[in-house]
Design a protein around this motif. Structure first.
Motif, PDB file in Angstrom:
ATOM      1  N   TRP A   4       3.736   0.419   9.971  1.00 31.50           N
ATOM      2  CA  TRP A   4       2.807  -0.476  10.656  1.00 31.50           C
ATOM      3  C   TRP A   4       3.430  -1.051  11.928  1.00 31.50           C
ATOM      4  N   GLN A  50      -6.913   6.812  15.965  1.00 37.69           N
ATOM      5  CA  GLN A  50      -7.207   7.449  14.681  1.00 37.69           C
ATOM      6  C   GLN A  50      -6.048   7.296  13.702  1.00 37.69           C
ATOM      7  N   ALA A  53      -6.163   3.730  12.483  1.00 40.46           N
ATOM      8  CA  ALA A  53      -7.230   3.529  11.495  1.00 40.46           C
ATOM      9  C   ALA A  53      -6.841   4.123  10.153  1.00 40.46           C
ATOM     10  N   LEU A  54      -6.191   5.287  10.194  1.00 40.12           N
ATOM     11  CA  LEU A  54      -5.744   5.943   8.961  1.00 40.12           C
ATOM     12  C   LEU A  54      -4.757   5.060   8.212  1.00 40.12           C
ATOM     13  N   MET A  56      -4.275   1.798   8.575  1.00 41.87           N
ATOM     14  CA  MET A  56      -4.880   0.530   8.159  1.00 41.87           C
ATOM     15  C   MET A  56      -5.619   0.693   6.828  1.00 41.87           C
ATOM     16  N   ASN A  57      -6.387   1.767   6.696  1.00 38.61           N
ATOM     17  CA  ASN A  57      -7.098   1.998   5.433  1.00 38.61           C
ATOM     18  C   ASN A  57      -6.135   2.247   4.291  1.00 38.61           C
ATOM     19  N   PHE A  58      -5.043   2.894   4.590  1.00 36.30           N
ATOM     20  CA  PHE A  58      -4.016   3.138   3.572  1.00 36.30           C
ATOM     21  C   PHE A  58      -3.434   1.805   3.092  1.00 36.30           C
ATOM     22  N   ARG A  59      -3.147   0.919   4.043  1.00 32.30           N
ATOM     23  CA  ARG A  59      -2.581  -0.391   3.691  1.00 32.30           C
ATOM     24  C   ARG A  59      -3.558  -1.222   2.865  1.00 32.30           C
ATOM     25  N   GLN A  60      -4.850  -1.121   3.199  1.00 31.76           N
ATOM     26  CA  GLN A  60      -5.839  -1.934   2.495  1.00 31.76           C
ATOM     27  C   GLN A  60      -6.073  -1.470   1.060  1.00 31.76           C
ATOM     28  N   CYS A  61      -5.645  -0.262   0.758  1.00 28.49           N
ATOM     29  CA  CYS A  61      -5.777   0.224  -0.619  1.00 28.49           C
ATOM     30  C   CYS A  61      -4.830  -0.502  -1.555  1.00 28.49           C
TER      31      CYS A  61
END
Length: 495
Positions: A4, A50, A53-54, A56-61
């Motif tokens: 990050w 992109q 975004a990839l 960020m979604n991984f972190r939010q999981c």
């Protein structure tokens, strides 16, 4: 975290100076990252976005916490009560999101009465809400059940929901918790409440002492004298003043006997002959207050008037009359209450002192004298209104509304029961024509008083001044929303 940081650095420095190393991303993202970097149809800025975004979604999981063999947390105990319905939960979320505190309180009251629980996902939210709305805490505790008790061990601010005994809360709880324990005990065992106070009194500060004394007005009686009378020697003026007010509500207190004995010296009834001398009538006689000058300090009487329209001497009488129970006059003068009021009204000073009689009736919650004063007076004393039966109270409010609108509005908002439709209609007309005095949050605060039928009446109200129309329409729309939401909450628990 390192991955990050790469994204943050590239965002700050620009993709020309700091590229994201796709191969250094987590292994789980390698396939998707390779597709992004291999796409020659997009520029490096789009590629950066992109990849960001990839990641960020991984972190939010989320991540899996590292195991710690030193942590030993038991699971929450099984709930003993059922959860409320999805419909009820949606209503709760709506009123919390809109900061409708009065309707949130209604929701909690109904949930508690129905012996139901808040659904688990929303328990932390309500525990947090209760940290700011301390009066909700007992109900939030009940509605959060075993899961609330379990969660409280992880956040000190939620300790109010812990499964502690009343004794624990009294000894170590927050100020609000301690007051609630004393309030509860005062309701069921007044003498035990006094014993609790006596045990901790020496160690409490003046503010805490005054707060505790304010809870003793309910169920006040002669059994409290042994505790209250020594408080006249308290150093704190506000604690002493609170004790005085309590003692003046106990007919057998030494203080009230002193006040009554003083009034017996000052006020007498004399017979006077009528104009033709054929008969006589009773008349009050007030001796000069100077005659009790030496006693004034011992009685705690203020020598200088602080009440507008009263001389220093009249104010001495005013203080004495407002402090003794109205029934004292019936015992002393051996006359019925209505005749006593007539005697006061027929004398210049006596008539001026009737407001003090009103204050005495209100302080002692004397409904009988409230009705006597109301029926015998040609002046509207709004303080007396709460002492009247609801039908008489509202009939009087409607009668005097046009001539004393501000006073009646104040009394209406202080009512302890919902308004009738005629009174509610009068109130709404007044609000519509004075919308700047009655903001929306006032409607929300007093929604418990407003009957459902008002919703169908709001659109027909005429506003006298055009420039006030838009504000009134906004207030009326908000009030309709409040009434509808209240109905939905009640229906959600009645299914």
């Amino acid at each position: 975290m390192e991955h990050w940081n790469q994204i943050v650095t590239a965002a700050m420095m620009g993709t020309d100076k700091s590229l994201v190393n796709a191969s250094a991303l987590p292994a789980e993202l390698s396939e998707a990252a390779a597709l992004i970097t291999a796409n020659t149809n997009i520029g490096k800025e789009e590629q950066f976005l992109q990849l960001g975004a990839l990641l960020m979604n991984f972190r939010q999981c989320g991540v899996t916490a590292l195991p710690d063999p030193g942590v030993n947390v038991s699971k929450a105990a099984a709930e003993l009560l059922p959860y409320c319905s999805n419909n009820a939960m949606q209503r709760l979320q709506d009123v919390v999101a809109e900061d409708m505190d009065s309707l949130t309180l209604l929701w909690l009251q109904l949930c508690t009465q129905k012996k139901q629980l808040i659904q688990p996902a929303y328990v932390p939210t309500m525990l947090e809400q209760a940290t700011y709305n301390k009066k909700w805490q007992p109900m939030v505790t009940a509605c959060c059940g075993k899961r609330g008790e379990w969660l409280s061990q992880f956040n000190n601010a939620w300790n109010f929901s812990a499964n502690q005994t009343a004794d624990d809360a009294w000894q170590t709880g927050s100020p609000e918790q301690r007051k609630q324990v004393l309030r509860d005990q005062r309701a069921v065992n007044p003498s035990e409440a006094i014993a609790m106070l006596q045990a901790v009194w020496p160690q409490e500060d003046a503010n805490t002492k005054q707060g505790f004394l304010e809870l003793l007005y309910d169920n006040i009686s002669g059994r409290d004298l042994a505790f209250l009378e020594p408080l006249l020697a308290e150093k704190s003026k506000k604690v002493k003043a609170e004790a005085v007010q309590l003692l003046l509500l106990i007919p057998t207190s030494g203080l009230i006997r002193k006040y009554e004995d003083t009034l017996k010296k000052l006020v007498t009834v004399q017979k006077e002959k009528t104009l033709l001398g054929m008969s006589s009538k009773l008349k009050l006689h007030f001796a000069p207050a100077e005659s009790i000058k030496k006693e004034q300090a011992a009685l705690g009487l203020e020598p200088k008037s602080t009440e507008h329209g009263y001389s220093d001497e009249e104010f001495i009488y005013y203080q004495l009359l407002r402090s003794v129970q109205p029934a004292f006059w019936e015992r002393y003068l051996e006359l019925p209450g209505d005749k006593i009021v007539e005697l006061f009204q027929s004398d210049a000073l006596g008539k001026k002192l009737i407001p003090a009689l009103v204050l005495a009736a209100v302080a002692n919650k004397d409904k009988r004298w409230g009705e006597i004063l109301f029926s015998k007076s040609d002046v509207l004393y709004t303080d007396v209104l709460p002492l009247l039966p609801k039908e008489k109270r509202e009939a009087s409010m409607l009668r005097f509304f046009d001539s004393a609108a501000q006073d009646i509005m104040k009394a209406a908002f202080e009512s302890d029961s919902p308004w009738s439709l005629p009174l509610a209609s009068k109130v709404m007309i007044h609000i519509a024509n004075n919308p700047y005095q009655y903001p929306k949050n006032m409607m929300q605060k007093h929604i418990r008083l407003i009957p459902d039928e008002v919703a169908g009446y709001l659109d027909s109200i005429k506003v006298q001044e055009e420039y006030k129309m838009n504000l009134w329409r906004s207030t009326a729309a908000y009030l309709k929303q409040l009434l509808n939401t209240r109905k939905e909450i009640i229906n959600a628990f009645n299914v």
